[in-house]
Write a protein that holds these residues in place. Structure first.
Motif: not given
Length: 106
Positions: A3-9, A54-58, A68-70
């Protein structure tokens, strides 16, 4: 991925794509119709955004949401592969051109 890695990514990619556009957090927030605090909190790892956010940002960043998650490492590797492919194609094109020119001049 934890979870933390996903947030950082997400945070790293959000910053990266925002900076590619040359936008401040305020400009991104304004264009995405969300608060500047939301952008700041996502980038600061204090907020997990909703799917709608997330959809708005992307959408305003003009990237597919999954990007955004790669992880940056994978993004850099794919960019390097793309550059290598381009260099190989250019080299082959030059070789073909030179060979054809040599044949025409004989």
């Amino acid at each position: 991925m934890e979870s933390q890695e996903l947030r950082e990514t997400l945070s790293q990619n959000l910053k990266k794509y925002r900076k590619i556009k040359g936008w401040s957090q305020f400009e991104l927030a304004e264009k995405a119709e969300i608060s500047e605090q939301t952008v700041n909190s996502i980038e600061g790892l204090r907020l997990w955004p909703s799917d709608k956010t997330l959809a708005k940002i992307a959408n305003v960043l003009e990237v597919e949401m999954y990007r955004l998650f790669v992880p940056q490492k994978l993004t850099l590797q794919s960019e390097a592969i793309s550059e290598l492919k381009h260099a190989v194609v250019k080299t082959v094109e030059n070789l073909v051109h030179d060979t054809l020119s040599d044949w025409e001049n004989q």
